[in-house]
Design a protein around this motif. Structure first.
Motif, PDB file in Angstrom:
ATOM      1  N   LEU A 405      36.797  48.848  32.597  1.00  0.00           N
ATOM      2  CA  LEU A 405      37.024  49.622  33.809  1.00  0.00           C
ATOM      3  C   LEU A 405      38.483  50.000  33.946  1.00  0.00           C
ATOM      4  N   MET A 406      38.702  51.149  34.569  1.00  0.00           N
ATOM      5  CA  MET A 406      40.054  51.710  34.620  1.00  0.00           C
ATOM      6  C   MET A 406      40.315  52.300  36.011  1.00  0.00           C
ATOM      7  N   LEU A 407      41.488  52.002  36.564  1.00  0.00           N
ATOM      8  CA  LEU A 407      41.828  52.465  37.913  1.00  0.00           C
ATOM      9  C   LEU A 407      42.659  53.753  37.853  1.00  0.00           C
ATOM     10  N   PRO A 408      42.322  54.748  38.709  1.00  0.00           N
ATOM     11  CA  PRO A 408      43.115  55.983  38.739  1.00  0.00           C
ATOM     12  C   PRO A 408      44.256  55.929  39.762  1.00  0.00           C
ATOM     13  N   MET A 409      45.291  56.722  39.525  1.00  0.00           N
ATOM     14  CA  MET A 409      46.351  56.988  40.517  1.00  0.00           C
ATOM     15  C   MET A 409      47.158  55.753  40.939  1.00  0.00           C
ATOM     16  N   VAL A 410      47.343  54.839  39.992  1.00  0.00           N
ATOM     17  CA  VAL A 410      48.087  53.617  40.321  1.00  0.00           C
ATOM     18  C   VAL A 410      49.579  53.920  40.412  1.00  0.00           C
ATOM     19  N   VAL A 411      50.260  53.309  41.387  1.00  0.00           N
ATOM     20  CA  VAL A 411      51.727  53.428  41.433  1.00  0.00           C
ATOM     21  C   VAL A 411      52.432  52.068  41.437  1.00  0.00           C
ATOM     22  N   SER A 412      51.656  50.966  41.652  1.00  0.00           N
ATOM     23  CA  SER A 412      52.358  49.680  41.782  1.00  0.00           C
ATOM     24  C   SER A 412      51.550  48.507  41.253  1.00  0.00           C
ATOM     25  N   VAL A 413      52.279  47.435  40.967  1.00  0.00           N
ATOM     26  CA  VAL A 413      51.665  46.180  40.525  1.00  0.00           C
ATOM     27  C   VAL A 413      50.759  45.643  41.639  1.00  0.00           C
ATOM     28  N   ASP A 414      51.211  45.815  42.875  1.00  0.00           N
ATOM     29  CA  ASP A 414      50.460  45.288  44.006  1.00  0.00           C
ATOM     30  C   ASP A 414      49.034  45.870  44.062  1.00  0.00           C
ATOM     31  N   GLU A 415      48.912  47.186  43.820  1.00  0.00           N
ATOM     32  CA  GLU A 415      47.576  47.810  43.836  1.00  0.00           C
ATOM     33  C   GLU A 415      46.687  47.180  42.770  1.00  0.00           C
ATOM     34  N   VAL A 416      47.273  46.941  41.601  1.00  0.00           N
ATOM     35  CA  VAL A 416      46.492  46.378  40.497  1.00  0.00           C
ATOM     36  C   VAL A 416      46.014  44.969  40.873  1.00  0.00           C
ATOM     37  N   ARG A 417      46.910  44.210  41.486  1.00  0.00           N
ATOM     38  CA  ARG A 417      46.533  42.830  41.867  1.00  0.00           C
ATOM     39  C   ARG A 417      45.434  42.839  42.924  1.00  0.00           C
ATOM     40  N   GLN A 418      45.567  43.731  43.892  1.00  0.00           N
ATOM     41  CA  GLN A 418      44.523  43.819  44.929  1.00  0.00           C
ATOM     42  C   GLN A 418      43.178  44.165  44.293  1.00  0.00           C
ATOM     43  N   ALA A 419      43.203  45.147  43.372  1.00  0.00           N
ATOM     44  CA  ALA A 419      41.944  45.573  42.734  1.00  0.00           C
ATOM     45  C   ALA A 419      41.364  44.419  41.920  1.00  0.00           C
ATOM     46  N   ARG A 420      42.251  43.683  41.217  1.00  0.00           N
ATOM     47  CA  ARG A 420      41.733  42.577  40.405  1.00  0.00           C
ATOM     48  C   ARG A 420      41.116  41.490  41.281  1.00  0.00           C
ATOM     49  N   SER A 421      41.740  41.258  42.426  1.00  0.00           N
ATOM     50  CA  SER A 421      41.166  40.183  43.248  1.00  0.00           C
ATOM     51  C   SER A 421      39.803  40.613  43.818  1.00  0.00           C
ATOM     52  N   LEU A 422      39.646  41.907  44.083  1.00  0.00           N
ATOM     53  CA  LEU A 422      38.324  42.387  44.517  1.00  0.00           C
ATOM     54  C   LEU A 422      37.310  42.275  43.369  1.00  0.00           C
ATOM     55  N   LEU A 423      37.794  42.519  42.150  1.00  0.00           N
ATOM     56  CA  LEU A 423      36.908  42.386  40.988  1.00  0.00           C
ATOM     57  C   LEU A 423      36.439  40.933  40.842  1.00  0.00           C
ATOM     58  N   LEU A 424      37.379  39.998  41.050  1.00  0.00           N
ATOM     59  CA  LEU A 424      37.010  38.575  40.939  1.00  0.00           C
ATOM     60  C   LEU A 424      35.975  38.203  42.003  1.00  0.00           C
ATOM     61  N   GLU A 425      36.148  38.763  43.212  1.00  0.00           N
ATOM     62  CA  GLU A 425      35.140  38.509  44.264  1.00  0.00           C
ATOM     63  C   GLU A 425      33.771  39.011  43.821  1.00  0.00           C
ATOM     64  N   CYS A 426      33.775  40.198  43.188  1.00  0.00           N
ATOM     65  CA  CYS A 426      32.488  40.768  42.719  1.00  0.00           C
ATOM     66  C   CYS A 426      31.871  39.881  41.653  1.00  0.00           C
ATOM     67  N   MET A 427      32.715  39.317  40.785  1.00  0.00           N
ATOM     68  CA  MET A 427      32.193  38.433  39.735  1.00  0.00           C
ATOM     69  C   MET A 427      31.522  37.222  40.373  1.00  0.00           C
ATOM     70  N   ARG A 428      32.181  36.674  41.418  1.00  0.00           N
ATOM     71  CA  ARG A 428      31.593  35.508  42.105  1.00  0.00           C
ATOM     72  C   ARG A 428      30.262  35.890  42.743  1.00  0.00           C
ATOM     73  N   GLU A 429      30.235  37.086  43.312  1.00  0.00           N
ATOM     74  CA  GLU A 429      29.006  37.576  43.953  1.00  0.00           C
ATOM     75  C   GLU A 429      27.872  37.642  42.907  1.00  0.00           C
ATOM     76  N   LEU A 430      28.179  38.196  41.729  1.00  0.00           N
ATOM     77  CA  LEU A 430      27.140  38.322  40.693  1.00  0.00           C
ATOM     78  C   LEU A 430      26.740  36.942  40.166  1.00  0.00           C
ATOM     79  N   ASP A 431      27.720  36.024  40.059  1.00  0.00           N
ATOM     80  CA  ASP A 431      27.392  34.647  39.644  1.00  0.00           C
ATOM     81  C   ASP A 431      26.382  34.070  40.632  1.00  0.00           C
TER      82      ASP A 431
END
Ligand code: PEP
Ligand code: MG
Length: 558
Positions: A405-431
């Motif tokens: 998966l790939m994120l569009p229009m990124v400008v900062s590390v913070d955005e990437v971290r926020q997106a990753r933490s949402l991804l981890l939540e989704c992984m827990r949800e699927l688990d």
């Protein structure tokens, strides 16, 4: 491919028009005007009648609109399916809404003419709907504006006929094609495009390349009175000749025959390269990936020897829907593509909505500067439920192939971290649900902003891979709207600043052991392949018809 940029893109004589040629080749076919491509000549100045006459006029225009919507619905149902067609049924229903009709009648009784009564009533209804709690009803605001715009155009006497009448393939002429128009277009009926607006990086141009057909963008106005004539559209010459003489048609057909023979010969030679790894003379391997928007293109990409998919523009699935797609619908779409790629890497870009890709039911705020506004990852981080629905769908599809998966229009590390933490939540949800997914799914970002390029070293510590979106990177680096035809020559002549940004990013990313591809339109520019090879770019992702030529080009590099 060299695009023919003509700064003096003006009407030269009665029947010849010039613009920016994109896509491939030339074609002779009938012109067909897209409904929104109106011209002042067609606009009728109506005498305002009595309230009864105005009411009758409005009702007649609404009936015409409903009948047009029925025809479009049938066409979309046949080409794309029931669900994609449903939005047109919803639009037709909106025109039969009692509240809207009563509000129009009340305005006419107050002395307004049919058009102004419709405009006032529409705005009243939009204000009411926009203030409701219910997401579904709020999302109808854009639909209501859209469908009332159709009635308004009919009242103005503008050409709003559905585009395809007979069976033949046509040269489609439009003021511009929005992403949602492109998404619902019956591609089998289009032999070429001509758009009044647009530039080499606009959606119409990208669509023409994906379809491997000729197109002319940034042409300026063509009178709609021309509809139905034969015309010769030549992408290489950047020209459209309307009603060519018999002599001209004959010589076009002869020239076309030998061009097609030559192209076939070149293609036969290139086809031998289908499974040849694209390795430069100095031994650097570049993966040749495809940019796609839907499952059908995944099939075509494989037949053209793609090593994988470097960009799945995931907004198309959203654009074809009348309302938010469910996780299940998204999952099925992605899993189908992953299955068709048979284990090859498939990069799904998360929803890139906003700016020039407006999705009506998201109800995004109107913005003064949409390209600099809430778009791409900014929309997804602000609408977590929307984002997480998509993330869960992508994760589940990763059980069916090598999905990244790939994120569009990124400008900062913070955005990437926020997106990753949402991804981890989704992984827990699927688990929790006991659903399978790839726990090591690759997580990447696009370099579409100068900020992402400048911060590439820091960003490289956060992600598994990068892909450069040259279309947006050019627009943001040169501060020049990619959709504006007047700026096309400026964008075409000033690639050096972004080449240096890519060079800088590639060096920083490679220093940290990372991986960088390019998926914007410049990835297919043969004049840049050697430069990209020298930067040790890891992957070039291009439209399906360009795959073999780019592979060939890489093999010719030093
Ligand atoms: C880009 O910006 O180069 C890109 C690939 O994304 P899009 O054209 O979809 O904005
Ligand atoms: Mg982009």
């Amino acid at each position: 491919m060299t695009e023919d940029i003509k700064e003096d893109a003006v009407l030269s004589s009665g029947a010849a028009y010039y613009g920016i040629g994109v896509g491939q080749g030339a074609v002779c076919a009938r012109l067909s005007f897209w409904e929104a491509s109106t011209s002042p000549e067609k606009t009728v100045k109506r005498e305002v009648g009595t309230p009864t006459e105005e009411w009758n006029t409005l009702q007649e225009a609404m009936r015409t609109a409903i009948s047009q919507l029925g025809q479009i619905e049938a066409r979309v149902r046949a080409s794309l399916g029931e669900e994609e067609a449903s939005i047109f049924g919803i639009h037709a229903m909106l025109l039969e809404d009692e509240d809207l009709l009563e509000a129009c009648q009340a305005q006419i009784a107050r002395g307004e003419d049919a058009k102004h009564a419709l405009l006032t009533a529409t705005e009243q209804m939009c204000r009411t709907l926009g203030g409701l709690e219910d997401d579904y009803l709020r999302a109808r605001v854009a639909d209501l504006r859209d469908v009332c715009g159709r009635v308004e155009r009919i009242l103005d006497g503008e050409d709003t006929q559905p585009i395809f009448s007979g069976d033949e393939r046509v040269i489609l002429v439009a003021s511009d094609l929005s992403p949602s128009q492109s998404a619902t277009l019956d591609r089998s009926r289009v032999a070429g495009f001509v758009t009044f607006a647009g530039s080499p990086n606009s959606h119409t141009a990208i669509l023409a390349r994906a379809m491997g057909i000729p197109a002319l963008v940034g042409v300026g106005q063509i009178p709609t009175a021309y509809g139905g004539e034969f015309a010769i559209l030549d992408a290489r010459a950047g020209s459209l000749r309307i009603s060519p003489s018999e002599e001209e048609q004959r010589s076009f057909e002869e020239a076309q025959k030998s061009t097609l023979q030559e192209e076939r010969r070149k293609r036969d030679v290139m086809k031998r390269l289908l499974s040849t790894p694209a390795v430069t003379g100095s031994g650097h391997r570049i993966l040749i990936y495809a940019n796609i928007g839907e499952a059908l293109e995944a099939e075509a990409a494989c037949s053209e020897g793609a090593d994988g998919v470097g960009l799945l523009r995931s907004e198309f699935l959203y654009l074809r829907k009348a309302d938010y797609p469910t996780e299940e619908e998204l999952f099925e779409g992605y899993a189908e593509i992953a299955r068709r790629l048979k284990g090859k890497r498939t990069v799904i870009r998360t929803l890139d909505a906003g700016a020039d890709k407006q999705i009506p039911y998201l109800g995004l705020e109107r913005e003064e500067n949409p390209a600099l506004g809430v778009r791409g990852i900014r929309v997804c981080l602000a609408r977590r439920e929307l984002f997480q629905t998509q993330l869960c769908a992508i994760l589940r599809a990763s059980a069916y192939g090598q999905v990244c998966l790939m994120l569009p229009m990124v400008v900062s590390v913070d955005e990437v971290r926020q997106a990753r933490s949402l991804l981890l939540e989704c992984m827990r949800e699927l688990d929790g649900r006991g659903q399978a997914y790839d726990k090591n799914i690759e997580f990447g970002i696009m370099i579409e902003t100068p900020a992402a390029a400048i911060m590439s070293e820091e960003l490289a510590r956060e992600v598994d891979f990068f892909s450069v979106g040259t279309n947006d990177l050019l627009q943001y680096t040169l501060a020049a709207d990619r959709q504006n035809p007047t700026l096309a020559p400026l964008l075409a002549r000033n690639q050096e600043p972004i080449l240096r940004l890519i060079e800088y990013s590639a060096a920083a990313i490679h220093r940290t052991g990372g991986w960088i591809g390019i998926c914007g339109e410049l990835a297919a520019d043969p004049s840049l392949t050697q430069r990209f090879a020298d930067m040790h770019i890891d992957e070039l992702s291009v439209s399906v018809p360009q795959l073999l030529a780019v592979r060939d080009q890489v093999l010719r590099c030093k």
